[in-house]
Design a protein around this motif. Structure first.
Motif, PDB file in Angstrom:
ATOM      1  N   THR A 255     -45.377  54.366 111.168  1.00 27.74           N
ATOM      2  CA  THR A 255     -44.777  53.094 110.744  1.00 27.74           C
ATOM      3  C   THR A 255     -43.288  53.130 111.059  1.00 27.74           C
ATOM      4  OG1 THR A 255     -44.360  53.923 108.510  1.00 27.74           O
ATOM      5  CG2 THR A 255     -46.436  52.730 108.875  1.00 27.74           C
TER       6      THR A 255
ATOM      7  N   VAL B 114     -47.619  53.639 116.865  1.00 25.30           N
ATOM      8  CA  VAL B 114     -47.602  52.510 115.923  1.00 25.30           C
ATOM      9  C   VAL B 114     -48.856  51.663 116.128  1.00 25.30           C
ATOM     10  CG1 VAL B 114     -46.409  50.368 115.303  1.00 25.30           C
ATOM     11  CG2 VAL B 114     -45.098  52.487 115.626  1.00 25.30           C
TER      12      VAL B 114
ATOM     13  N   THR C 267     -48.342  57.893 108.945  1.00 22.84           N
ATOM     14  CA  THR C 267     -49.222  57.210 107.993  1.00 22.84           C
ATOM     15  C   THR C 267     -50.182  58.234 107.388  1.00 22.84           C
ATOM     16  OG1 THR C 267     -50.905  56.747 109.661  1.00 22.84           O
ATOM     17  CG2 THR C 267     -49.157  55.079 109.367  1.00 22.84           C
TER      18      THR C 267
END
Length: 166
Positions: free
Chosen positions: A104, A98, A120
């Protein structure tokens, strides 16, 4: 290591008879084959891991990211189960992913107590590039095999999948 596959008689195309193998010899051969297979598999896996997109991820982080890339959004518990690590250990791994902008966290639409982890765009690009590099490296080496080695590799691949799924 000596092969237990009997040689073919070239002129006749028949297999020569071999003396029977005792159960002790069979167990020893199975043990030797298992050991050599494990070592070769580990070395090949390490070599393939070298073919990756440029990044600072550790092997555990990269592996967890790969699971999310292949399987799609997962909860922390599901990801831990895939990776066969404890949830607290996976929590640390996910935090790094993260922080790096590769994963995410979102609330689960099904269960508000759970968090869903998703890759992502940057992670998907990294994983696509890594897959391309690894495939290219392996394709180049496999292309150099003989037709017989291709057949053996195809058979071995099916056996390896069965072992991995057992």
């Amino acid at each position: 290591m000596e092969s237990r596959i009997p040689p073919k008689t070239a002129a006749l195309g028949v297999v020569k008879a071999q003396p029977p193998v005792s159960s002790d010899q069979a167990a020893s051969n199975t043990s030797e084959i298992s050991h050599e297979f494990r070592l070769a598999n580990g070395r090949l896996a390490r070599r393939l891991r070298q073919e990756k997109a440029e990044n600072e991820l550790g092997s555990g982080q990269f592996s967890a990211l790969g699971v999310l890339y292949v399987h799609g959004p997962l909860t922390l518990t599901e990801l831990s189960e895939f990776e066969r690590v404890t949830p607290p250990s996976m929590t640390r791994t996910v935090k790094c992913l993260v922080d790096a902008g590769l994963v995410t966290r979102t609330d689960s639409a099904v269960d508000g107590r759970k968090i869903v982890l998703t890759t992502t765009d940057a992670a998907r690009e990294m994983m696509t590039e890594t897959r391309k590099r690894r495939d290219a490296w392996l394709v180049h080496r496999v292309a150099q095999l003989t037709p017989e080695q291709h057949r053996v590799l195809a058979d071995a691949t099916l056996i390896m999948k069965g072992l991995a799924d057992s």
